[in-house]
Motif scaffolding. Structure first.
Motif, PDB file in Angstrom:
ATOM      1  N   TRP A  77       0.819  -1.214   0.000  1.00  0.00           N
ATOM      2  CA  TRP A  77       0.000   0.000   0.000  1.00  0.00           C
ATOM      3  C   TRP A  77       0.850   1.261   0.000  1.00  0.00           C
ATOM      4  O   TRP A  77       0.521   2.237  -0.682  1.00  0.00           O
ATOM      5  CB  TRP A  77      -0.959  -0.003   1.192  1.00  0.00           C
ATOM      6  N   VAL A  78       1.950   1.278   0.755  1.00  0.00           N
ATOM      7  CA  VAL A  78       2.852   2.436   0.694  1.00  0.00           C
ATOM      8  C   VAL A  78       3.521   2.493  -0.675  1.00  0.00           C
ATOM      9  O   VAL A  78       3.629   3.559  -1.300  1.00  0.00           O
ATOM     10  CB  VAL A  78       3.907   2.357   1.814  1.00  0.00           C
ATOM     11  N   GLY A  79       3.954   1.332  -1.161  1.00  0.00           N
ATOM     12  CA  GLY A  79       4.658   1.287  -2.442  1.00  0.00           C
ATOM     13  C   GLY A  79       3.794   1.694  -3.612  1.00  0.00           C
ATOM     14  O   GLY A  79       4.235   2.439  -4.498  1.00  0.00           O
ATOM     15  N   VAL A  80       2.542   1.232  -3.640  1.00  0.00           N
ATOM     16  CA  VAL A  80       1.687   1.561  -4.782  1.00  0.00           C
ATOM     17  C   VAL A  80       1.325   3.049  -4.784  1.00  0.00           C
ATOM     18  O   VAL A  80       1.222   3.672  -5.858  1.00  0.00           O
ATOM     19  CB  VAL A  80       0.421   0.679  -4.791  1.00  0.00           C
ATOM     20  N   SER A  81       1.172   3.646  -3.626  1.00  0.00           N
ATOM     21  CA  SER A  81       0.884   5.082  -3.568  1.00  0.00           C
ATOM     22  C   SER A  81       2.046   5.890  -4.136  1.00  0.00           C
ATOM     23  O   SER A  81       1.836   6.847  -4.908  1.00  0.00           O
ATOM     24  CB  SER A  81       0.610   5.508  -2.117  1.00  0.00           C
ATOM     25  N   LEU A  82       3.265   5.497  -3.770  1.00  0.00           N
ATOM     26  CA  LEU A  82       4.439   6.211  -4.280  1.00  0.00           C
ATOM     27  C   LEU A  82       4.628   5.948  -5.767  1.00  0.00           C
ATOM     28  O   LEU A  82       4.900   6.866  -6.546  1.00  0.00           O
ATOM     29  CB  LEU A  82       5.679   5.784  -3.498  1.00  0.00           C
ATOM     30  N   ALA A  83       4.477   4.688  -6.192  1.00  0.00           N
ATOM     31  CA  ALA A  83       4.688   4.340  -7.597  1.00  0.00           C
ATOM     32  C   ALA A  83       3.705   5.074  -8.512  1.00  0.00           C
ATOM     33  O   ALA A  83       4.067   5.508  -9.614  1.00  0.00           O
ATOM     34  CB  ALA A  83       4.562   2.828  -7.784  1.00  0.00           C
ATOM     35  N   LEU A  84       2.465   5.229  -8.080  1.00  0.00           N
ATOM     36  CA  LEU A  84       1.470   5.922  -8.898  1.00  0.00           C
ATOM     37  C   LEU A  84       1.728   7.423  -8.972  1.00  0.00           C
ATOM     38  O   LEU A  84       1.309   8.086  -9.933  1.00  0.00           O
ATOM     39  CB  LEU A  84       0.073   5.669  -8.346  1.00  0.00           C
ATOM     40  N   SER A  85       2.402   7.973  -7.963  1.00  0.00           N
ATOM     41  CA  SER A  85       2.670   9.413  -7.962  1.00  0.00           C
ATOM     42  C   SER A  85       3.919   9.783  -8.749  1.00  0.00           C
ATOM     43  O   SER A  85       4.110  10.950  -9.097  1.00  0.00           O
ATOM     44  CB  SER A  85       2.804   9.911  -6.517  1.00  0.00           C
ATOM     45  N   LEU A  86       4.763   8.796  -9.044  1.00  0.00           N
ATOM     46  CA  LEU A  86       6.009   9.043  -9.767  1.00  0.00           C
ATOM     47  C   LEU A  86       5.804   8.873 -11.271  1.00  0.00           C
ATOM     48  O   LEU A  86       4.853   8.224 -11.707  1.00  0.00           O
ATOM     49  CB  LEU A  86       7.092   8.074  -9.284  1.00  0.00           C
ATOM     50  N   PRO A  87       6.696   9.464 -12.097  1.00  0.00           N
ATOM     51  CA  PRO A  87       6.636   9.219 -13.538  1.00  0.00           C
ATOM     52  C   PRO A  87       6.802   7.718 -13.815  1.00  0.00           C
ATOM     53  O   PRO A  87       7.497   7.024 -13.049  1.00  0.00           O
ATOM     54  CB  PRO A  87       7.832  10.017 -14.084  1.00  0.00           C
ATOM     55  N   PRO A  88       6.155   7.160 -14.831  1.00  0.00           N
ATOM     56  CA  PRO A  88       5.411   7.880 -15.882  1.00  0.00           C
ATOM     57  C   PRO A  88       3.946   8.132 -15.547  1.00  0.00           C
ATOM     58  O   PRO A  88       3.220   8.693 -16.358  1.00  0.00           O
ATOM     59  CB  PRO A  88       5.520   6.916 -17.060  1.00  0.00           C
ATOM     60  N   HIS A  89       3.482   7.713 -14.368  1.00  0.00           N
ATOM     61  CA  HIS A  89       2.059   7.845 -14.046  1.00  0.00           C
ATOM     62  C   HIS A  89       1.735   9.257 -13.555  1.00  0.00           C
ATOM     63  O   HIS A  89       0.821   9.902 -14.068  1.00  0.00           O
ATOM     64  CB  HIS A  89       1.665   6.794 -13.011  1.00  0.00           C
ATOM     65  N   GLY A  90       2.459   9.732 -12.539  1.00  0.00           N
ATOM     66  CA  GLY A  90       2.317  11.110 -12.088  1.00  0.00           C
ATOM     67  C   GLY A  90       0.927  11.485 -11.646  1.00  0.00           C
ATOM     68  O   GLY A  90       0.450  12.591 -11.929  1.00  0.00           O
ATOM     69  N   LEU A  91       0.234  10.599 -10.933  1.00  0.00           N
ATOM     70  CA  LEU A  91      -1.125  10.901 -10.501  1.00  0.00           C
ATOM     71  C   LEU A  91      -1.110  11.880  -9.325  1.00  0.00           C
ATOM     72  O   LEU A  91      -0.182  11.897  -8.514  1.00  0.00           O
ATOM     73  CB  LEU A  91      -1.842   9.615 -10.102  1.00  0.00           C
ATOM     74  N   SER A  92      -2.177  12.659  -9.205  1.00  0.00           N
ATOM     75  CA  SER A  92      -2.292  13.615  -8.102  1.00  0.00           C
ATOM     76  C   SER A  92      -2.590  12.884  -6.802  1.00  0.00           C
ATOM     77  O   SER A  92      -3.087  11.755  -6.809  1.00  0.00           O
ATOM     78  CB  SER A  92      -3.419  14.602  -8.389  1.00  0.00           C
ATOM     79  N   PRO A  93      -2.308  13.522  -5.645  1.00  0.00           N
ATOM     80  CA  PRO A  93      -2.620  12.883  -4.360  1.00  0.00           C
ATOM     81  C   PRO A  93      -4.089  12.496  -4.225  1.00  0.00           C
ATOM     82  O   PRO A  93      -4.410  11.464  -3.644  1.00  0.00           O
ATOM     83  CB  PRO A  93      -2.228  13.952  -3.339  1.00  0.00           C
ATOM     84  N   THR A  94      -4.981  13.318  -4.778  1.00  0.00           N
ATOM     85  CA  THR A  94      -6.410  13.001  -4.684  1.00  0.00           C
ATOM     86  C   THR A  94      -6.734  11.722  -5.431  1.00  0.00           C
ATOM     87  O   THR A  94      -7.451  10.846  -4.918  1.00  0.00           O
ATOM     88  CB  THR A  94      -7.253  14.157  -5.250  1.00  0.00           C
ATOM     89  N   VAL A  95      -6.209  11.582  -6.644  1.00  0.00           N
ATOM     90  CA  VAL A  95      -6.476  10.384  -7.434  1.00  0.00           C
ATOM     91  C   VAL A  95      -5.833   9.161  -6.792  1.00  0.00           C
ATOM     92  O   VAL A  95      -6.446   8.088  -6.712  1.00  0.00           O
ATOM     93  CB  VAL A  95      -5.974  10.571  -8.882  1.00  0.00           C
ATOM     94  N   LEU A 139       7.379  -2.253   9.837  1.00  0.00           N
ATOM     95  CA  LEU A 139       8.578  -2.444   9.014  1.00  0.00           C
ATOM     96  C   LEU A 139       8.236  -2.393   7.529  1.00  0.00           C
ATOM     97  O   LEU A 139       8.987  -1.833   6.718  1.00  0.00           O
ATOM     98  CB  LEU A 139       9.251  -3.775   9.361  1.00  0.00           C
ATOM     99  N   GLY A 140       7.090  -2.966   7.153  1.00  0.00           N
ATOM    100  CA  GLY A 140       6.672  -2.913   5.762  1.00  0.00           C
ATOM    101  C   GLY A 140       6.400  -1.493   5.304  1.00  0.00           C
ATOM    102  O   GLY A 140       6.774  -1.089   4.195  1.00  0.00           O
ATOM    103  N   ALA A 141       5.736  -0.707   6.166  1.00  0.00           N
ATOM    104  CA  ALA A 141       5.448   0.682   5.817  1.00  0.00           C
ATOM    105  C   ALA A 141       6.737   1.485   5.682  1.00  0.00           C
ATOM    106  O   ALA A 141       6.865   2.338   4.786  1.00  0.00           O
ATOM    107  CB  ALA A 141       4.548   1.302   6.882  1.00  0.00           C
ATOM    108  N   ALA A 142       7.698   1.220   6.555  1.00  0.00           N
ATOM    109  CA  ALA A 142       8.976   1.938   6.492  1.00  0.00           C
ATOM    110  C   ALA A 142       9.780   1.547   5.257  1.00  0.00           C
ATOM    111  O   ALA A 142      10.512   2.373   4.695  1.00  0.00           O
ATOM    112  CB  ALA A 142       9.787   1.663   7.756  1.00  0.00           C
ATOM    113  N   ALA A 143       9.644   0.287   4.814  1.00  0.00           N
ATOM    114  CA  ALA A 143      10.442  -0.196   3.681  1.00  0.00           C
ATOM    115  C   ALA A 143       9.843   0.185   2.339  1.00  0.00           C
ATOM    116  O   ALA A 143      10.566   0.246   1.331  1.00  0.00           O
ATOM    117  CB  ALA A 143      10.584  -1.716   3.760  1.00  0.00           C
ATOM    118  N   GLY A 144       8.539   0.436   2.284  1.00  0.00           N
ATOM    119  CA  GLY A 144       7.868   0.663   1.010  1.00  0.00           C
ATOM    120  C   GLY A 144       8.449   1.816   0.212  1.00  0.00           C
ATOM    121  O   GLY A 144       8.751   1.672  -0.986  1.00  0.00           O
ATOM    122  N   GLY A 145       8.629   2.966   0.853  1.00  0.00           N
ATOM    123  CA  GLY A 145       9.145   4.136   0.153  1.00  0.00           C
ATOM    124  C   GLY A 145      10.544   3.933  -0.402  1.00  0.00           C
ATOM    125  O   GLY A 145      10.787   4.152  -1.597  1.00  0.00           O
ATOM    126  N   PRO A 146      11.512   3.542   0.436  1.00  0.00           N
ATOM    127  CA  PRO A 146      12.871   3.331  -0.085  1.00  0.00           C
ATOM    128  C   PRO A 146      12.955   2.283  -1.188  1.00  0.00           C
ATOM    129  O   PRO A 146      13.698   2.454  -2.161  1.00  0.00           O
ATOM    130  CB  PRO A 146      13.642   2.880   1.166  1.00  0.00           C
TER     131      PRO A 146
END
Length: 404
Positions: free
Chosen positions: A236-254, A356-363
């Motif tokens: 869940w942390v990883g998918v939120s970050l991945a969707l906000s990064l290029p090439p997807h670049g979705l807004s926080p609301t989406v 630990l999973g939440a902390a690892a997702g972003g990096p």
């Protein structure tokens, strides 16, 4: 020498009381998430940096972990109507302290205390199973777990909405009032009897390491749960970050709308509890983990397709929530005299895995990409599945036939 003190015969909960526990658990759990959407507004109001305000907003999670370890075992020793109502009232007081804070330090102290008291949600799930007939424990546990899940989901949504309407301070006071209302109802409707565990509260806490050594079934269940909660938080942390990064670049609301897939997990928990009562915990745990594993692998190519990703996330959530309810049902039935201590021990390890999973997702996503997050989560679920299989059917709770 008796092993326990029985003040009154064990009281079974009425259906309405179980629903109240689910509602109260939702309210209590939501308090750890209500301030997260409006950190910029709070930081400006307190004259603090966004970094320090964000750190303060993370303290409820730290407090919740402390509450799981220190307060949940009290269910084995204190009358439910007193314990739950007192903790909900204390939760309201802590939220009130945060609401009137003029510095980020007082704000953080209030949130830390609120997190400790919010662990009453885990107390309520223990009570639901403890005060239900043996063949309905999973059903009751599933209903309250659904309430906890709803609290996590709705806490962010309602917190942001109420802040827009009345401001963050009034929002916290309104949530505190809801906690006080639940405290009053709990005082009136919850059981007044208790079957006391042997020994003192402190001796119970100090015996936890020995309990894990003496009960490999508890250790195995807890480690398996921690592994799949690691995978859950990582995805869940990883998918939120991945969707906000290029090439997807979705807004926080989406990106936030994808969290609605989590409703599937909330909806499946009552049914999973009923199936665990009927068929035993083991097949539900295995089926849930297999479902989550398949969906995790499917998320690798599904990131670019919203319908596929939403479907995979929904089934992923449903599988892991089903496994959690069945596994927790099993843990609560391991020792009838100390169900809360067993649940507390289990939940601490489970929660550490999720943290630990939440902390690892972003990096992981930022450095290695989305596929690496999928692989890490799949390996964690595979390890949990291997543990569940290794423990075997004999060690897992068997279905209990209802009396006719």
């Amino acid at each position: 020498m008796t092993q326990s003190t029985i003040d009154t015969p064990q009281q079974h909960l009425a259906a309405g009381t179980t629903l109240f526990l689910a509602l109260a658990a939702a309210v209590a759990t939501s308090t750890s998430y209500t301030v997260q959407p409006e950190l910029g507004v709070i930081a400006a109001d307190l004259g603090a940096s966004l970094a320090s305000t964000s750190a303060a907003a993370g303290l409820p999670i730290v407090g919740y972990l402390l509450g799981l370890a220190l307060l949940v075992p009290l269910v084995d020793r204190v009358r439910p109507h007193k314990l739950v109502s007192a903790q909900l009232a204390a939760l309201a007081g802590a939220l009130g302290l945060a609401a009137v804070a003029t510095s980020v330090f007082v704000f953080g102290a209030g949130l830390l205390l609120s997190g400790i008291c919010a662990s009453t949600g885990a107390q309520m799930s223990t009570l639901a199973a403890k005060h239900s007939p043996a063949d309905r424990q999973g059903r009751a546990l599933g209903v309250v777990t659904a309430g906890i899940s709803a609290g996590i989901l709705l806490g962010r949504m309602l917190g942001g909405g109420l802040t827009d309407l009345v401001g963050w301070r009034a929002m916290l006071l309104l949530v505190a009032a809801a906690c006080l209302a639940c405290a009053g109802v709990g005082r009136a409707v919850l059981p007044r009897g208790v079957i006391r565990a042997p020994g003192s509260w402190l001796s119970g806490l100090l015996s936890t390491p020995g309990l894990l050594r003496a009960r490999p079934d508890l250790l195995g269940a807890a480690v398996a749960g921690g592994l799949w909660f690691f995978a859950f938080s990582l995805i869940w942390v990883g998918v939120s970050l991945a969707l906000s990064l290029p090439p997807h670049g979705l807004s926080p609301t989406v990106v936030g709308l994808y969290s609605l897939a989590g409703i599937a997990g909330m909806l499946v928990t009552p049914a999973a509890g009923r199936m665990a009562d009927r068929f035993g915990s083991r097949p539900i745990v295995l089926a849930g983990l297999l479902t989550a594993l398949v969906c995790t692998v499917a998320m690798w190519p599904a990131l670019g397709s919203a319908p596929l990703l939403l479907a995979a996330l929904a089934l992923f959530d449903a599988g892991l929530f089903a496994a959690q309810v069945a596994n927790q049902r099993r843990v609560l039935s391991m020792d009838p005299l100390r169900p809360a201590q067993m649940n507390s021990t289990y939940m601490v390890i489970y929660f550490v895995g999720g943290s630990l999973g939440a902390a690892a997702g972003g990096p992981i996503v930022s450095l290695l990409g989305w596929p690496a997050a999928v692989i890490a989560a799949a390996l964690a679920i595979l390890a949990a599945l291997a543990l569940a299989i290794r423990q075997g059917g004999a060690a897992l709770a068997r279905p209990v036939q209802a009396k006719t």
